[in-house]
Write a protein that holds these residues in place. Structure first.
Motif, PDB file in Angstrom:
ATOM      1  N   THR A  67       0.212   1.789   1.514  1.00  0.00           N
ATOM      2  CA  THR A  67       0.268   2.795   2.582  1.00  0.00           C
ATOM      3  C   THR A  67       0.637   2.154   3.910  1.00  0.00           C
ATOM      4  O   THR A  67      -0.091   1.310   4.432  1.00  0.00           O
ATOM      5  CB  THR A  67      -1.084   3.518   2.724  1.00  0.00           C
ATOM      6  OG1 THR A  67      -1.496   4.017   1.456  1.00  0.00           O
ATOM      7  CG2 THR A  67      -0.977   4.660   3.710  1.00  0.00           C
ATOM      8  N   THR A  79       3.782   6.274   3.776  1.00  0.00           N
ATOM      9  CA  THR A  79       4.183   5.940   2.415  1.00  0.00           C
ATOM     10  C   THR A  79       2.969   5.871   1.493  1.00  0.00           C
ATOM     11  O   THR A  79       1.933   5.322   1.860  1.00  0.00           O
ATOM     12  CB  THR A  79       4.906   4.586   2.389  1.00  0.00           C
ATOM     13  OG1 THR A  79       3.988   3.550   2.779  1.00  0.00           O
ATOM     14  CG2 THR A  79       6.101   4.565   3.323  1.00  0.00           C
ATOM     15  N   ASP A  80       3.080   6.435   0.306  1.00  0.00           N
ATOM     16  CA  ASP A  80       2.043   6.369  -0.738  1.00  0.00           C
ATOM     17  C   ASP A  80       0.633   6.433  -0.139  1.00  0.00           C
ATOM     18  O   ASP A  80      -0.189   5.518  -0.332  1.00  0.00           O
ATOM     19  CB  ASP A  80       2.209   5.081  -1.560  1.00  0.00           C
ATOM     20  CG  ASP A  80       3.426   5.118  -2.477  1.00  0.00           C
ATOM     21  OD1 ASP A  80       4.134   6.133  -2.493  1.00  0.00           O
ATOM     22  OD2 ASP A  80       3.663   4.126  -3.183  1.00  0.00           O
ATOM     23  N   THR A 110       6.159  10.011   1.793  1.00  0.00           N
ATOM     24  CA  THR A 110       6.862   9.608   0.581  1.00  0.00           C
ATOM     25  C   THR A 110       5.840   9.162  -0.459  1.00  0.00           C
ATOM     26  O   THR A 110       4.866   8.493  -0.132  1.00  0.00           O
ATOM     27  CB  THR A 110       7.866   8.474   0.844  1.00  0.00           C
ATOM     28  OG1 THR A 110       7.170   7.300   1.304  1.00  0.00           O
ATOM     29  CG2 THR A 110       8.903   8.877   1.879  1.00  0.00           C
ATOM     30  N   SER A 112       5.899   7.290  -4.225  1.00  0.00           N
ATOM     31  CA  SER A 112       6.850   6.558  -5.064  1.00  0.00           C
ATOM     32  C   SER A 112       6.749   6.880  -6.547  1.00  0.00           C
ATOM     33  O   SER A 112       7.734   6.764  -7.273  1.00  0.00           O
ATOM     34  CB  SER A 112       6.677   5.048  -4.854  1.00  0.00           C
ATOM     35  OG  SER A 112       5.382   4.630  -5.264  1.00  0.00           O
ATOM     36  N   HIS A 118      -1.173   5.438  -6.100  1.00  0.00           N
ATOM     37  CA  HIS A 118      -0.037   5.733  -5.217  1.00  0.00           C
ATOM     38  C   HIS A 118       0.067   7.229  -4.909  1.00  0.00           C
ATOM     39  O   HIS A 118       0.535   7.606  -3.841  1.00  0.00           O
ATOM     40  CB  HIS A 118       1.263   5.222  -5.840  1.00  0.00           C
ATOM     41  CG  HIS A 118       1.327   3.730  -5.885  1.00  0.00           C
ATOM     42  ND1 HIS A 118       2.037   2.969  -4.980  1.00  0.00           N
ATOM     43  CD2 HIS A 118       0.724   2.844  -6.716  1.00  0.00           C
ATOM     44  CE1 HIS A 118       1.866   1.676  -5.250  1.00  0.00           C
ATOM     45  NE2 HIS A 118       1.077   1.588  -6.302  1.00  0.00           N
ATOM     46  N   PHE A 191      11.872   3.810  -1.793  1.00  0.00           N
ATOM     47  CA  PHE A 191      12.563   4.630  -0.796  1.00  0.00           C
ATOM     48  C   PHE A 191      13.222   3.752   0.263  1.00  0.00           C
ATOM     49  O   PHE A 191      12.647   2.748   0.692  1.00  0.00           O
ATOM     50  CB  PHE A 191      11.587   5.581  -0.100  1.00  0.00           C
ATOM     51  CG  PHE A 191      11.091   6.700  -0.975  1.00  0.00           C
ATOM     52  CD1 PHE A 191      11.846   7.842  -1.168  1.00  0.00           C
ATOM     53  CD2 PHE A 191       9.865   6.601  -1.611  1.00  0.00           C
ATOM     54  CE1 PHE A 191      11.390   8.878  -1.979  1.00  0.00           C
ATOM     55  CE2 PHE A 191       9.387   7.618  -2.417  1.00  0.00           C
ATOM     56  CZ  PHE A 191      10.161   8.763  -2.609  1.00  0.00           C
ATOM     57  N   HIS A 202      10.849   0.703   1.180  1.00  0.00           N
ATOM     58  CA  HIS A 202       9.516   0.644   0.586  1.00  0.00           C
ATOM     59  C   HIS A 202       9.711   0.602  -0.922  1.00  0.00           C
ATOM     60  O   HIS A 202      10.214   1.553  -1.527  1.00  0.00           O
ATOM     61  CB  HIS A 202       8.707   1.871   0.997  1.00  0.00           C
ATOM     62  CG  HIS A 202       7.280   1.840   0.531  1.00  0.00           C
ATOM     63  ND1 HIS A 202       6.900   2.296  -0.711  1.00  0.00           N
ATOM     64  CD2 HIS A 202       6.146   1.410   1.143  1.00  0.00           C
ATOM     65  CE1 HIS A 202       5.587   2.154  -0.842  1.00  0.00           C
ATOM     66  NE2 HIS A 202       5.106   1.625   0.264  1.00  0.00           N
ATOM     67  N   GLY A 204       7.684   0.702  -3.439  1.00  0.00           N
ATOM     68  CA  GLY A 204       6.767   1.340  -4.372  1.00  0.00           C
ATOM     69  C   GLY A 204       6.127   0.280  -5.254  1.00  0.00           C
ATOM     70  O   GLY A 204       5.828  -0.824  -4.812  1.00  0.00           O
TER      71      GLY A 204
END
Length: 308
Positions: A67, A79-80, A110, A112, A118, A191, A202, A204
């Protein structure tokens, strides 16, 4: 951005090379019966009240695990995201770097892939329906069923633009599952987030694949900030087909031709057998061995904010 998308057979999606991790229940039991004990570890943290994230200046803050909170293109992108105290039986080793209540309004999320560390539905429900959620193909139904209607699903190499921010799903060497009967039925990926001429990647969750990273580098360049996992790799015989280790993470960074390496996926949850503090030690040692510029390596403390 268009190109050859994901590969799906009647058994589900596969990686770019046509493979999926081949470990089964027997391998999982073998690992669990032989797990290593490690000493407690205090993950480095910075106090962060979230004030800097309300500023419009581009920045990156590590919340923990995979994250990040990115102030990018005037948007707050996460993210996540995991702000929960635990993921299944695993409790956090360190609290989130910024409390969710202290975060500015989140514009874009986002996710992933569908693994629980996640895609954390309790966190996504707390973020709420106003954010735009960008996810791989077939992941959207999980979010919509949780009351989150603003969902965009992407195939590999597809791009969605939102108010000047471009988000492209790129391949990852991984797999997906939330319950035993949906194994690999939902796509996974990383991403690339772009605004004007700046790009953040990122990864993931991913294992090392020279071909895959070469393909990302060929299609998307230059990458300014590469957020790459460095933890959850031991035992390698079990994890090597799904998670990348510190040394291969640096090799991936070199293949990508990125300008800055930003470490993630370590120190937050005890997922595998390596000591929690080992990944940053190994990534710094290998970075030095490769004689790379130390100013390009960023192993942030949880809660640390870095200007972009």
């Amino acid at each position: 951005m268009r190109g050859r998308g994901s590969l799906r057979s009647p058994r589900g999606y596969t990686n770019l090379d046509g493979t999926t991790p081949d470990k089964g229940l027997g391998d999982l039991l073998r690992w669990q019966l032989n797990r290593k004990r490690t000493s407690p570890y205090v993950t480095p943290m910075r106090e962060n009240d979230g004030a800097a994230l309300h500023d419009a200046s581009p920045s990156m803050t590590w919340i923990g695990h995979a994250t990040f909170a990115l102030r990018f293109g005037g948007k707050m992108i996460v993210t996540d995201p995991i702000w929960s105290e635990r993921v299944g039986p695993r409790r956090r080793n360190a609290p989130p770097g910024v409390a969710l209540a202290k975060m500015p309004a989140i514009d874009i999320v986002t996710v992933s892939h569908s693994h629980y560390d996640h895609l954390d539905l309790p966190t996504l429900r707390r973020i709420g329906p106003d954010a735009l959620y960008v996810v791989p193909k077939d992941v959207g139904e999980i979010l919509r069923s949780a009351g989150l209607p603003r969902v965009v699903e992407l195939d590999w190499w597809e791009t969605h633009e939102h108010e000047g921010v471009r988000i492209t799903l790129v391949p990852a060497q991984h797999w997906s599952m939330r319950v035993p009967w949906d194994r690999n039925k939902r796509l996974w990926g990383g991403f690339v987030i772009e605004h004007e001429e700046k790009r953040a990647y990122h990864a993931g969750d991913t294992a090392f694949s020279e071909t895959m990273f070469q393909e990302i580098s060929k299609r998307i360049e230059p990458i300014d900030w590469a957020m790459i996992p460095i933890g959850a790799y031991d035992p390698v015989w079990f994890m090597g087909s799904q998670h990348i280790g510190p040394e291969d993470a640096v090799r991936a960074f070199e293949i990508l031709g990125a300008r800055h390496f930003c470490a993630m996926h370590w120190g937050t949850f005890k997922l595998t057998d390596e000591p929690l503090g080992e990944p940053p030690q190994r990534v710094r040692a290998f970075w030095k061995e490769r004689e790379l510029d130390a100013s390009r390596l960023h192993v942030l403390d949880i809660g640390e904010t870095m200007p972009l």
